[in-house]
Design an enzyme around this catalytic site. Structure first.
Site, PDB file in Angstrom:
ATOM      1  N   THR A 128      -2.212   3.298   0.138  1.00 57.10           N
ATOM      2  CA  THR A 128      -2.878   2.035   0.436  1.00 57.10           C
ATOM      3  C   THR A 128      -4.261   2.257   1.049  1.00 57.10           C
ATOM      4  O   THR A 128      -4.491   3.276   1.714  1.00 57.10           O
ATOM      5  CB  THR A 128      -2.010   1.215   1.428  1.00 57.10           C
ATOM      6  N   ASP A 129      -5.139   1.287   0.866  1.00 55.08           N
ATOM      7  CA  ASP A 129      -6.470   1.374   1.498  1.00 55.08           C
ATOM      8  C   ASP A 129      -6.365   1.255   3.024  1.00 55.08           C
ATOM      9  O   ASP A 129      -7.327   1.559   3.736  1.00 55.08           O
ATOM     10  CB  ASP A 129      -7.420   0.306   0.934  1.00 55.08           C
ATOM     11  N   GLU A 130      -5.187   0.822   3.516  1.00 59.12           N
ATOM     12  CA  GLU A 130      -5.049   0.635   4.972  1.00 59.12           C
ATOM     13  C   GLU A 130      -5.125   1.951   5.735  1.00 59.12           C
ATOM     14  O   GLU A 130      -5.321   1.954   6.950  1.00 59.12           O
ATOM     15  CB  GLU A 130      -3.749  -0.124   5.289  1.00 59.12           C
ATOM     16  N   TYR A 156       2.570   0.985  10.251  1.00 59.06           N
ATOM     17  CA  TYR A 156       2.691   1.048   8.782  1.00 59.06           C
ATOM     18  C   TYR A 156       1.624   1.968   8.194  1.00 59.06           C
ATOM     19  O   TYR A 156       1.934   2.922   7.472  1.00 59.06           O
ATOM     20  CB  TYR A 156       2.571  -0.357   8.172  1.00 59.06           C
ATOM     21  N   LYS A 160       1.837   5.688   6.285  1.00 64.70           N
ATOM     22  CA  LYS A 160       1.331   5.936   4.930  1.00 64.70           C
ATOM     23  C   LYS A 160       0.325   7.091   4.950  1.00 64.70           C
ATOM     24  O   LYS A 160       0.306   7.931   4.047  1.00 64.70           O
ATOM     25  CB  LYS A 160       0.675   4.671   4.347  1.00 64.70           C
TER      26      LYS A 160
HETATM   27  P1  NAD Z   1       7.996  -3.846  -1.264  1.00 61.16           P
HETATM   28  O1  NAD Z   1       8.309  -3.903   0.192  1.00 61.16           O
HETATM   29  O2  NAD Z   1       7.936  -5.103  -2.043  1.00 61.16           O
HETATM   30  O3  NAD Z   1       9.060  -2.900  -1.998  1.00 61.16           O
HETATM   31  C1  NAD Z   1       9.516  -1.700  -1.452  1.00 61.16           C
HETATM   32  C2  NAD Z   1      10.747  -1.257  -2.231  1.00 61.16           C
HETATM   33  O4  NAD Z   1      11.167   0.018  -1.714  1.00 61.16           O
HETATM   34  C3  NAD Z   1      11.947  -2.203  -2.096  1.00 61.16           C
HETATM   35  O5  NAD Z   1      12.556  -2.394  -3.354  1.00 61.16           O
HETATM   36  C4  NAD Z   1      12.897  -1.460  -1.155  1.00 61.16           C
HETATM   37  O6  NAD Z   1      14.262  -1.761  -1.379  1.00 61.16           O
HETATM   38  C5  NAD Z   1      12.582  -0.005  -1.501  1.00 61.16           C
HETATM   39  N1  NAD Z   1      12.887   0.916  -0.398  1.00 61.16           N
HETATM   40  C6  NAD Z   1      12.551   0.774   0.919  1.00 61.16           C
HETATM   41  N2  NAD Z   1      13.034   1.810   1.623  1.00 61.16           N
HETATM   42  C7  NAD Z   1      13.664   2.633   0.733  1.00 61.16           C
HETATM   43  C8  NAD Z   1      14.341   3.869   0.854  1.00 61.16           C
HETATM   44  N3  NAD Z   1      14.483   4.479   2.045  1.00 61.16           N
HETATM   45  N4  NAD Z   1      14.853   4.440  -0.262  1.00 61.16           N
HETATM   46  C9  NAD Z   1      14.733   3.828  -1.471  1.00 61.16           C
HETATM   47  N5  NAD Z   1      14.119   2.647  -1.634  1.00 61.16           N
HETATM   48  C10 NAD Z   1      13.580   2.063  -0.547  1.00 61.16           C
HETATM   49  O7  NAD Z   1       6.636  -3.036  -1.359  1.00 61.16           O
HETATM   50  P2  NAD Z   1       5.423  -3.192  -2.400  1.00 61.16           P
HETATM   51  O8  NAD Z   1       4.496  -4.233  -1.922  1.00 61.16           O
HETATM   52  O9  NAD Z   1       5.969  -3.252  -3.779  1.00 61.16           O
HETATM   53  O10 NAD Z   1       4.699  -1.791  -2.178  1.00 61.16           O
HETATM   54  C11 NAD Z   1       5.060  -0.647  -2.952  1.00 61.16           C
HETATM   55  C12 NAD Z   1       4.195   0.521  -2.506  1.00 61.16           C
HETATM   56  O11 NAD Z   1       2.819   0.208  -2.699  1.00 61.16           O
HETATM   57  C13 NAD Z   1       4.344   0.857  -1.020  1.00 61.16           C
HETATM   58  O12 NAD Z   1       4.346   2.260  -0.896  1.00 61.16           O
HETATM   59  C14 NAD Z   1       3.113   0.262  -0.368  1.00 61.16           C
HETATM   60  O13 NAD Z   1       2.739   1.020   0.750  1.00 61.16           O
HETATM   61  C15 NAD Z   1       2.093   0.396  -1.495  1.00 61.16           C
HETATM   62  N6  NAD Z   1       1.006  -0.602  -1.503  1.00 61.16           N
HETATM   63  C16 NAD Z   1       1.282  -1.940  -1.460  1.00 61.16           C
HETATM   64  C17 NAD Z   1       0.230  -2.864  -1.535  1.00 61.16           C
HETATM   65  C18 NAD Z   1       0.500  -4.351  -1.539  1.00 61.16           C
HETATM   66  O14 NAD Z   1      -0.455  -5.129  -1.504  1.00 61.16           O
HETATM   67  N7  NAD Z   1       1.736  -4.802  -1.606  1.00 61.16           N
HETATM   68  C19 NAD Z   1      -1.096  -2.414  -1.631  1.00 61.16           C
HETATM   69  C20 NAD Z   1      -1.337  -1.028  -1.670  1.00 61.16           C
HETATM   70  C21 NAD Z   1      -0.270  -0.141  -1.617  1.00 61.16           C
HETATM   71  P1  TYD Z   2      -0.399  -9.186   4.444  1.00 59.28           P
HETATM   72  O1  TYD Z   2       0.043  -9.843   3.184  1.00 59.28           O
HETATM   73  O2  TYD Z   2       0.600  -8.930   5.512  1.00 59.28           O
HETATM   74  O3  TYD Z   2      -1.135  -7.832   4.013  1.00 59.28           O
HETATM   75  P2  TYD Z   2      -1.952  -6.760   4.917  1.00 59.28           P
HETATM   76  O4  TYD Z   2      -1.929  -7.142   6.333  1.00 59.28           O
HETATM   77  O5  TYD Z   2      -1.184  -5.517   4.667  1.00 59.28           O
HETATM   78  O6  TYD Z   2      -3.336  -6.757   4.360  1.00 59.28           O
HETATM   79  O7  TYD Z   2      -1.585 -10.059   5.096  1.00 59.28           O
HETATM   80  C1  TYD Z   2      -2.800 -10.300   4.429  1.00 59.28           C
HETATM   81  C2  TYD Z   2      -3.739 -10.982   5.414  1.00 59.28           C
HETATM   82  O8  TYD Z   2      -3.221 -12.263   5.747  1.00 59.28           O
HETATM   83  C3  TYD Z   2      -3.891 -10.229   6.722  1.00 59.28           C
HETATM   84  O9  TYD Z   2      -5.237 -10.364   7.180  1.00 59.28           O
HETATM   85  C4  TYD Z   2      -2.964 -10.964   7.677  1.00 59.28           C
HETATM   86  C5  TYD Z   2      -3.018 -12.385   7.158  1.00 59.28           C
HETATM   87  N1  TYD Z   2      -1.784 -13.183   7.368  1.00 59.28           N
HETATM   88  C6  TYD Z   2      -1.855 -14.439   7.979  1.00 59.28           C
HETATM   89  O10 TYD Z   2      -2.946 -14.925   8.360  1.00 59.28           O
HETATM   90  N2  TYD Z   2      -0.697 -15.143   8.145  1.00 59.28           N
HETATM   91  C7  TYD Z   2       0.512 -14.658   7.752  1.00 59.28           C
HETATM   92  O11 TYD Z   2       1.544 -15.356   7.972  1.00 59.28           O
HETATM   93  C8  TYD Z   2       0.575 -13.370   7.119  1.00 59.28           C
HETATM   94  C9  TYD Z   2       1.891 -12.792   6.655  1.00 59.28           C
HETATM   95  C10 TYD Z   2      -0.601 -12.669   6.941  1.00 59.28           C
END
Ligand code: NAD
Ligand code: TYD
Length: 342
Positions: A128-130, A156, A160
């Site tokens: 992630t970019d975070e 978090y 990562k």
């Molecule tokens: P999500 O929380 O929707 O899904 C995570 C999945 O992993 C779930 O199906 C969960 O059951 C499974 N999981 C959790 N712990 C586990 C374990 N110990 N063993 C096996 N499975 C397990 O997450 P997401 O949003 O789909 O993100 C997927 C990946 O992408 C993550 O690594 C996250 O850091 C990365 N990512 C997400 C975003 C975003 O905007 N959502 C952006 C950049 C990177």
């Molecule tokens: P989120 O979806 O949790 O992603 P991330 O924090 O990993 O970027 O949140 C996106 C943005 O929205 C973040 O700046 C936090 C804000 N946010 C709210 O303002 N209210 C909310 O209830 C949530 C879940 C997030």
């Protein structure tokens, strides 16, 4: 004829499930194995469309379970491993960091060790970019490049960053053919309703307050999940082992503007917006410089935000069966704890 086996961990979550659909649509001959623990964030119902396909196998299990992981590698011998499995929500990590360290770091280690033991064509870590921390709002000229120092804000993002460093150490020490991608915020179908966009859509549909953290001016760089999936495919196929690729589409939006767009799309009043206490350590702005993946792999995003967000809002409107099941039980408890009285 089956060509390769790809192991997708965390495939019952948001991005992993979209990736499985994408892969099976574009590589109909490949065998796809999904390993997922089915935590609160994983939903088997999401995978229903592929569950009965002969070239798909679902395994319920924990990536931290070394014996299970080794057994799976022994029987499946995957050519590609793509690790999406993670604890992924910043707010939950603030509340309880431990499970983030376990899954995101120790789970990654278990997968890397299995790759080392059995050999793979490519291990890909979805990051992630975070991990880069945040950028100030008054410097719109600054972007995260692959060389930006790691500077994490939440448990978090720290977990990562830890797993990214572990992957790079396996590249250097054991010569593991691994890659890492660091993507900006994703949006699209099947995102768990605790995250910003689905939470706002579902609350608006239920005429509940939309909780905006702080002043609502935090900026996120939004990318449609399908563009993320295509980028990962390109990295797996053509990316150089040992490299990091940033993924983002120069699509920066202030939170409050996204909330207003959602309300407009749903024809709901702005009076539903409720400013609430800010998130602890809340990152101000994320912004990716995607030049490397564009230059080396020819990737550019294909979805315009205005179109993608409208389609996404409509998807949540028409998929209430999917999210209604999810917003019951554990999620209600989490919601009460996080948002208190609203
Ligand atoms: P999500 O929380 O929707 O899904 C995570 C999945 O992993 C779930 O199906 C969960 O059951 C499974 N999981 C959790 N712990 C586990 C374990 N110990 N063993 C096996 N499975 C397990 O997450 P997401 O949003 O789909 O993100 C997927 C990946 O992408 C993550 O690594 C996250 O850091 C990365 N990512 C997400 C975003 C975003 O905007 N959502 C952006 C950049 C990177
Ligand atoms: P989120 O979806 O949790 O992603 P991330 O924090 O990993 O970027 O949140 C996106 C943005 O929205 C973040 O700046 C936090 C804000 N946010 C709210 O303002 N209210 C909310 O209830 C949530 C879940 C997030």
């Amino acid at each position: 004829m089956v060509t390769v086996t790809i192991l997708v961990t965390g495939g019952a979550g948001f991005i992993g499930s979209n990736f499985i659909f994408y892969w099976m649509e574009n590589h109909a001959d490949d065998r796809v194995v999904c390993l997922d623990k089915l935590t609160y964030a994983g939903n088997l119902s999401t995978l229903e469309p592929v569950m009965d396909k002969p070239n798909f196998r679902f395994v319920k299990g924990d990536i931290c379970d070394k014996n299970l992981v080794l057994d799976l590698f022994r029987t499946e011998r995957p050519e590609y491993v793509v690790n999406f499995a993670a604890e992924s929500h910043v707010d939950r990590s603030i509340d309880g960091p431990e499970v983030f360290l376990r899954t995101n770091i120790l789970g990654t280690a278990a997968l890397l060790d299995a790759c080392r033991e059995f050999g793979v064509g490519r291990y890909h870590q979805v990051s992630t970019d975070e991990v880069y921390g945040d950028l100030p709002l008054d410097r719109p000229d600054l972007f995260f490049t692959e060389d930006t120092p790691l500077h994490t804000s939440s448990p978090y993002s720290a977990s990562k960053a830890g797993s990214d460093l572990l992957v790079l150490s396996y590249v250097r020490t054991y010569g593991l053919p691994a890659t890492i991608s660091r993507c900006s915020n994703n949006y699209g179908p099947y995102q768990f309703p605790e995250k910003f966009i689905p939470l706002m859509v579902i609350n608006a549909l239920n005429n509940k307050p939309l909780p905006v953290y702080g002043d609502g001016l935090n900026v996120r760089d939004w990318l449609h999940v399908k563009d993320h999936c295509r980028a990962i495919e390109l990295i797996l196929r053509n990316g150089r082992a040992g490299e990091i690729y940033n993924i983002g589409g120069h699509n920066e939006k202030r939170n409050i503007d996204v909330v207003k767009l959602i309300l407009q799309e749903l024809n709901k009043p702005e009076s539903l917006i409720q400013y609430v206490a800010d998130r602890k350590g809340h990152d101000r702005r994320y912004a990716i410089d995607p030049q490397k993946i564009h230059r080396e792999l020819g990737w550019t995003p294909q979805t315009e935000f205005d179109d993608g967000i409208r389609r996404t809002v409509r998807w949540y409107v028409s998929s209430s069966d999917w999210w209604r099941e999810i917003v019951s039980g554990e999620y209600q408890e989490y919601y009460r704890k996080t948002y208190g009285g609203i």
